[in-house]
Scaffold this motif. Structure first.
Motif: not given
Length: 100
Positions: A86-95
């Motif tokens: 929950w604490f990770l911004d998945a969109s940052k990782i995906e991009k």
């Protein structure tokens, strides 16, 4: 994501082993991820600016190693689907958007 001291040691070793196995310089990796070699070196030392940075580099290393038909060294703390944290911004990782 807080890591225990042993998890930090393991993760540092896993990053170094995968980095060595890939055979690219930090500058080559930085160029592909549109950042600086200093930024990549900081992540390899587990001194990221953002909590997502190690996940971005981990995913990058694993993908590139598989592209080279090499078997990545498994990570023991950075595991599972990053979407489940929950604490990770998945969109940052995906991009692959590394913090500045």
């Amino acid at each position: 994501m807080s890591l225990t001291k042993q998890q930090q040691i393991n993760t540092l070793n896993e990053f170094q082993e995968n980095f060595a196995l890939l055979g690219l310089s930090t500058q080559e990796i930085a160029d592909e991820l549109r950042t600086t070699s200093k930024k990549i070196e900081a992540i390899l030392r587990l001194q990221p600016v953002a909590i997502e940075d190690p996940w971005i580099l981990k995913n990058y290393l694993e993908e590139r190693l598989l592209d080279q038909e090499k078997t990545p060294i498994p990570f023991t703390a950075l595991v599972g689907d990053y979407h489940d944290y929950w604490f990770l911004d998945a969109s940052k990782i995906e991009k692959r958007k590394l913090a500045k």
